[in-house]
Write a protein that holds these residues in place. Structure first.
Motif, PDB file in Angstrom:
ATOM      1  N   LEU A  68      76.040  17.676  25.993  1.00  0.00           N
ATOM      2  CA  LEU A  68      75.248  16.717  26.761  1.00  0.00           C
ATOM      3  C   LEU A  68      76.038  15.474  27.117  1.00  0.00           C
ATOM      4  O   LEU A  68      75.861  14.886  28.181  1.00  0.00           O
ATOM      5  N   ASP A  69      76.920  15.043  26.221  1.00  0.00           N
ATOM      6  CA  ASP A  69      77.630  13.779  26.433  1.00  0.00           C
ATOM      7  C   ASP A  69      78.775  13.693  25.439  1.00  0.00           C
ATOM      8  O   ASP A  69      78.867  14.480  24.494  1.00  0.00           O
ATOM      9  N   PHE A  70      79.652  12.712  25.660  1.00  0.00           N
ATOM     10  CA  PHE A  70      80.655  12.386  24.656  1.00  0.00           C
ATOM     11  C   PHE A  70      79.983  11.750  23.438  1.00  0.00           C
ATOM     12  O   PHE A  70      78.952  11.087  23.554  1.00  0.00           O
ATOM     13  N   TYR A  71      80.598  11.940  22.289  1.00  0.00           N
ATOM     14  CA  TYR A  71      80.098  11.307  21.065  1.00  0.00           C
ATOM     15  C   TYR A  71      80.396   9.816  21.071  1.00  0.00           C
ATOM     16  O   TYR A  71      79.610   9.013  20.561  1.00  0.00           O
ATOM     17  N   SER A  72      81.522   9.451  21.659  1.00  0.00           N
ATOM     18  CA  SER A  72      81.930   8.046  21.670  1.00  0.00           C
ATOM     19  C   SER A  72      82.538   7.704  23.021  1.00  0.00           C
ATOM     20  O   SER A  72      82.741   8.577  23.869  1.00  0.00           O
ATOM     21  N   LYS A  73      82.831   6.439  23.214  1.00  0.00           N
ATOM     22  CA  LYS A  73      83.441   5.978  24.458  1.00  0.00           C
ATOM     23  C   LYS A  73      84.228   4.709  24.171  1.00  0.00           C
ATOM     24  O   LYS A  73      84.087   4.076  23.125  1.00  0.00           O
ATOM     25  N   GLY A  76      86.711  -1.133  27.394  1.00  0.00           N
ATOM     26  CA  GLY A  76      87.926  -1.914  27.211  1.00  0.00           C
ATOM     27  C   GLY A  76      88.710  -1.319  26.051  1.00  0.00           C
ATOM     28  O   GLY A  76      88.988  -0.125  26.013  1.00  0.00           O
ATOM     29  N   ALA A  77      89.036  -2.142  25.088  1.00  0.00           N
ATOM     30  CA  ALA A  77      89.753  -1.668  23.902  1.00  0.00           C
ATOM     31  C   ALA A  77      88.810  -1.326  22.757  1.00  0.00           C
ATOM     32  O   ALA A  77      89.264  -0.930  21.682  1.00  0.00           O
ATOM     33  N   ASP A  78      87.508  -1.480  22.968  1.00  0.00           N
ATOM     34  CA  ASP A  78      86.537  -1.279  21.887  1.00  0.00           C
ATOM     35  C   ASP A  78      85.993   0.143  21.899  1.00  0.00           C
ATOM     36  O   ASP A  78      85.534   0.639  22.928  1.00  0.00           O
ATOM     37  N   TRP A  79      86.045   0.798  20.731  1.00  0.00           N
ATOM     38  CA  TRP A  79      85.466   2.133  20.557  1.00  0.00           C
ATOM     39  C   TRP A  79      84.045   1.979  20.048  1.00  0.00           C
ATOM     40  O   TRP A  79      83.778   1.172  19.163  1.00  0.00           O
ATOM     41  N   ARG A  80      83.155   2.765  20.610  1.00  0.00           N
ATOM     42  CA  ARG A  80      81.785   2.757  20.114  1.00  0.00           C
ATOM     43  C   ARG A  80      81.127   4.090  20.440  1.00  0.00           C
ATOM     44  O   ARG A  80      81.572   4.816  21.329  1.00  0.00           O
ATOM     45  N   ARG A  81      80.085   4.413  19.701  1.00  0.00           N
ATOM     46  CA  ARG A  81      79.358   5.643  19.961  1.00  0.00           C
ATOM     47  C   ARG A  81      78.498   5.494  21.213  1.00  0.00           C
ATOM     48  O   ARG A  81      77.983   4.421  21.510  1.00  0.00           O
ATOM     49  N   THR A  82      78.317   6.607  21.931  1.00  0.00           N
ATOM     50  CA  THR A  82      77.376   6.637  23.045  1.00  0.00           C
ATOM     51  C   THR A  82      75.951   6.628  22.489  1.00  0.00           C
ATOM     52  O   THR A  82      75.734   6.720  21.273  1.00  0.00           O
ATOM     53  N   GLU A  83      74.982   6.543  23.372  1.00  0.00           N
ATOM     54  CA  GLU A  83      73.582   6.585  22.942  1.00  0.00           C
ATOM     55  C   GLU A  83      73.295   7.880  22.194  1.00  0.00           C
ATOM     56  O   GLU A  83      72.681   7.880  21.118  1.00  0.00           O
ATOM     57  N   LEU A  87      72.440   8.847  18.112  1.00  0.00           N
ATOM     58  CA  LEU A  87      71.379   9.735  17.645  1.00  0.00           C
ATOM     59  C   LEU A  87      71.939  10.819  16.725  1.00  0.00           C
ATOM     60  O   LEU A  87      71.342  11.143  15.692  1.00  0.00           O
ATOM     61  N   VAL A  88      73.095  11.386  17.106  1.00  0.00           N
ATOM     62  CA  VAL A  88      73.720  12.410  16.265  1.00  0.00           C
ATOM     63  C   VAL A  88      74.117  11.825  14.914  1.00  0.00           C
ATOM     64  O   VAL A  88      73.930  12.457  13.863  1.00  0.00           O
ATOM     65  N   TYR A  89      74.645  10.608  14.927  1.00  0.00           N
ATOM     66  CA  TYR A  89      75.030   9.965  13.667  1.00  0.00           C
ATOM     67  C   TYR A  89      73.808   9.781  12.761  1.00  0.00           C
ATOM     68  O   TYR A  89      73.859  10.072  11.562  1.00  0.00           O
TER      69      TYR A  89
END
Length: 238
Positions: A68-73, A76-83, A87-89
């Motif tokens: 459905l989507d990437f787990y993270s994105k 800029g230089a910041d890593w974070r989970r997608t929406e 939910l998966v986390y």
């Protein structure tokens, strides 16, 4: 170097770059700005793609597969989970079973939009970890089955033949493939023979687990195997 570092987008910003005087601005300014603006648009396109939520194709021995989507994105230089990654986390690592309905709703919408993924039976990937309060992928499969009307089997058809190590503990594809080699069997071959099977998992990384399960099902007589996951790693291919 200053142009590459500052990347001016307007004539005023260009004038502020060290070494760009009036004559250079008049002679080269328009062309330089055009190049820099085109570069920024290309970078913005990449950024939008990586952070957008739309189905990502999964390639392997199966007929068709999607996450459905990437787990993270990266922003800029910041890593974070997608929406969906959040939910998966919550579902997998924070032990929140209430998330299953929301995840299944997203999955059901994709199946409705992709008739080539029609299935007679949903099979979840058997879990490696057995000491959780609940097993997330079988729960997700049952919830998806209720929302779509597709039959589900979580225990007696696709089963593990042996214990395996966690795939995330492996450092390369060869290790992951070796870890899963021969790890599955079909305990009830009559249940899959001639059927269209939807293999379900919450997360796609190398694809080694799903590939081994797919080959096992095809060898047992399944007519078609499709793969569906909620998310995929951002480095597993675009």
């Amino acid at each position: 170097r200053a142009l590459a570092r500052q990347r001016p987008q307007t004539e005023q910003e260009l004038t502020a770059v060290y070494g760009i005087g009036g004559s250079k601005r008049v002679k080269y300014g328009a062309d330089v700005l055009c190049v820099l603006q085109r570069y920024r648009r290309n970078q913005d396109d990449v950024s939008r793609f990586l952070s957008s939520a739309h189905p990502k194709p999964l390639r392997g021995p199966w007929c068709v597969g999607f996450a459905l989507d990437f787990y993270s994105k990266f922003e800029g230089a910041d890593w974070r989970r997608t929406e969906l990654g959040d939910l998966v986390y919550r579902f997998k690592y924070a032990g929140d079973p209430t998330v299953a309905d929301a995840l299944a709703e997203h999955l059901a919408r994709l199946l409705h939009a992709r008739p080539e993924m029609r299935a007679d039976l949903i099979l979840p990937i058997p879990s490696t970890i057995t000491n959780r309060a609940f097993d997330p992928v079988p729960l997700l499969a049952r919830t998806l089955g209720k929302q779509t009307g597709i039959a589900v089997n979580t225990t007696t058809i696709l089963v593990k033949t042996r214990a395996t190590e966690l795939q995330k503990a492996m450092t390369n594809l060869a290790q992951k493939q070796a870890n899963m080699k021969g790890a599955f069997c079909v305990a009830e071959s009559n249940a899959v023979r001639g059927k269209r099977i939807l293999l379900l998992d919450d997360f796609y990384d190398s694809g080694a687990t799903l590939a081994e399960a797919t080959n096992t099902l095809l060898a047992a007589g399944a007519s078609v195997v499709c793969v569906l996951t909620v998310t995929k790693t951002i480095h597993s291919g675009l």
